[in-house]
Design an enzyme around this catalytic site. Sequence first.
Site, PDB file in Angstrom:
ATOM      1  N   ASP A 291      -0.059   4.309   5.279  1.00  0.00           N
ATOM      2  CA  ASP A 291      -0.279   3.636   3.999  1.00  0.00           C
ATOM      3  C   ASP A 291       0.285   4.467   2.848  1.00  0.00           C
ATOM      4  O   ASP A 291      -0.150   5.597   2.624  1.00  0.00           O
ATOM      5  CB  ASP A 291      -1.792   3.416   3.806  1.00  0.00           C
ATOM      6  CG  ASP A 291      -2.095   2.530   2.605  1.00  0.00           C
ATOM      7  OD1 ASP A 291      -3.246   2.107   2.457  1.00  0.00           O
ATOM      8  OD2 ASP A 291      -1.158   2.257   1.810  1.00  0.00           O
TER       9      ASP A 291
ATOM     10  N   HIS B 203      -0.567  -0.337   4.582  1.00  0.00           N
ATOM     11  CA  HIS B 203      -1.642  -0.796   3.716  1.00  0.00           C
ATOM     12  C   HIS B 203      -2.372  -2.037   4.242  1.00  0.00           C
ATOM     13  O   HIS B 203      -3.585  -2.108   4.211  1.00  0.00           O
ATOM     14  CB  HIS B 203      -1.081  -1.047   2.315  1.00  0.00           C
ATOM     15  CG  HIS B 203      -2.107  -1.139   1.252  1.00  0.00           C
ATOM     16  ND1 HIS B 203      -3.081  -0.190   1.033  1.00  0.00           N
ATOM     17  CD2 HIS B 203      -2.347  -2.116   0.335  1.00  0.00           C
ATOM     18  CE1 HIS B 203      -3.848  -0.569   0.029  1.00  0.00           C
ATOM     19  NE2 HIS B 203      -3.426  -1.722  -0.419  1.00  0.00           N
TER      20      HIS B 203
ATOM     21  N   SER C   3      -8.530  -2.035  -0.091  1.00  0.00           N
ATOM     22  CA  SER C   3      -7.765  -1.536  -1.234  1.00  0.00           C
ATOM     23  C   SER C   3      -8.626  -1.554  -2.494  1.00  0.00           C
ATOM     24  O   SER C   3      -9.657  -0.874  -2.513  1.00  0.00           O
ATOM     25  CB  SER C   3      -6.491  -2.368  -1.371  1.00  0.00           C
ATOM     26  OG  SER C   3      -5.551  -1.660  -2.099  1.00  0.00           O
TER      27      SER C   3
END
Length: 719
Positions: A664, A696, A576
């Site tokens: 995601d 995610h 991320s």
Amino acid sequence: MDFPSVERAVKVYRECASAPSLSSASLQKTGDSVFSVHSTWSQRDLERECNIKYRQTHIVTLDSNGQIGDVIDPGTNTELNSEQLVRWSPSGKLKAVLRKIKDKKGDEKQYLEVWNNIAKIHNINLTALDKHGKVYEDGEFGCLEWSSCESQLLYVAEKKQPKAVSYFDKSKEGGSEENPETDAKKKDPEVKGDQFVHRQDWGELLVGKHSPVPCILNLQTGQVTIPEGLPNDVSVGQAIWTPDDSGIVFTGWENEPYRLGLIYCRNRRSAIYHLDLSSQTCNTISITGQSVRSPVFSPDASKLIYIQNSCHGPHMQCAQLIVYHWESKETKVTVDIVQRPTEGRPFPGLYVGRFEQQCWLDNETILVSTAWRSSQTIIAINICTGEVTRLTNGPDFGSWMFCDIKQRLILACRSSPTRSAQLVVGVIPQEGDISCINWKPLHESSVILSDVIWSVITLKPKTEQGSDIDFETIILKPKANSGSQEKKLPLIVWAHGGPHSVFSTGYLLLPGLFCQLGFVIACVNYRGSIGFGQASIDSLPGFVGTHDVKDVQAAAEAVIEQGLVDRERVAVSGGSHGGFLSTHMIGQYPDFYKACITRNPVTNLADKLFCGDIPDLTMTEAGMDFDFKIAPSAEMYAKMFNCSPMAHIDKVRAPTLLMLGSDDLRVPPQQGIRYHEMLKARGVKTRLLMYPDNSHPINKVDAEADCFMNMYTWITEHL
Ligand SMILES: CC(=O)N[C@@H](C)C(=O)N[C@@H](C)C(=O)O
């Protein structure tokens, strides 16, 4: 370098990934000086490719001096397959269970059960009652609360919507303009033409959760009611009873003008509400224009506490502890935001998601877990004076989580980068220093990485701006080489996501795994991480792609300077925003990093602005004020692009592995796919793994294991 074999890596993964993680733990007083500890755990099951849940029970006795006597482990591990929420009643005599079961047709149904110490005494099929949609069991909205009289249960569930039907559904043609009353006779209202109306939900990991409402189950009648008088356009969660059961208090998040993703985001506009059930009047307790959460009453019902921080800016911030006096309605900030902790006042502020429901030591003292630099620690707060006492600071365990308190018996869970979770109990002294607690383990850690050592180093940034803010790095080293000089080891530099989150000195699965396999690991808590004061957090927005990058690089070079690492074999990893950083590192230091492995990376903030569930992150971290209208100028787009890894794509040389979750919503897979394609178009070695049914975190058991093995083979091939 001859790295351990793939077979060895599989073996090490099986060992380290078998460590269970604690889901919940509570204390029940079951006799004079006898307490039972009920804990529920989650454990990866590689054969069944799922996370199994199980309950453990321990018995703890206090001796005549009120100190810990015996700790008994009756060996009662019980696998739990369908429990979603469990709550013991105030008396400890009853237990409420929210259970999800598939019926013979495979349809999911939810039941609310009540058990006494002999058997199940109530069993309500909530789905059949058809008063609401699915009951919420998540960590953001979920709740299951007993009324003090133990005759009612409070929870939140999806608001029931009118049935949407087609204009052309012949079975509905009975009612018509001539006979509208026929429609009126229908049990449930129906709406024509709404079948395909888009209903926005709360985003990543909260898919299908649109409009939660409070629900009250009366155990005597078996009926569920949705209270009247609720505020409009507010999603209700974290509901609790008022002390006399005359009303409920809850957190309400604003749905309008549209929802932004809620998970990992503690800056969503919300308020604490009080709904009086008889008058059906609803008042706000908190001030408007804030982000608030986690209302809890004191044992004597005189005070309500909750957490508050700004609803603008960074997604995680230093928070305030608010005390609301129930009778006088006086509101007080009892712990305020800490900008810069100092040596004299090291408390870095409050970084808390939710209080435990049983968090009161007495009517003036609460216990809470919070980030304290690179450690999760337990603190006691005097809510009259605001005085903070750190209860856990021992060198041998890195991070602690507060679980429950009964009388002065405290239940906690501790772990470190080399030891998996361990439940411990202690007695908080009645007099003197309350931090002098003799902790007693209830069991041994299931995984101990005996050939790994860990430490934390503090670094000063090299850039002039924000240079009065230090940061930390958690370092893991193979013990075998910790003192030797002859064999230089490969290094993996790890950047956490958020960006406003933190690596804590708890059990870190992936870093521990790679260290077990011969790597030195540097987990960097760069400026902007939580736990170091609000000034550190505020120093990052507008400087992502520079400050955070420079701090990660400074940490890598500091570890190399320690002399253990071969500077020609350095890799970088992160997910991320950690993926934003790992792809920035290989673009800005193309000769320094020899491999990159990244999960769901943010690669282009400009592109991300209009996709994903948190467009506000893009503007905030690029140094712009977010507005729901989102009307960026060309210059703003340019700024968002220029601070992104994609702006450095031409310089990348490092072989790059990308792992994406196809579902995601936080960082849509296109961010990783496009970066992968740009590398391919430039002849840079790259590999992309797409995990279906993963979002995610990419934390389905099979996907997580596959990610690790691909990470290992990729790094060992290219270092
Ligand atoms: C606020 C938020 O979700 N930011 C993402 C870009 C991110 O970095 N997420 C972290 C929590 C992660 O590691 O997934």
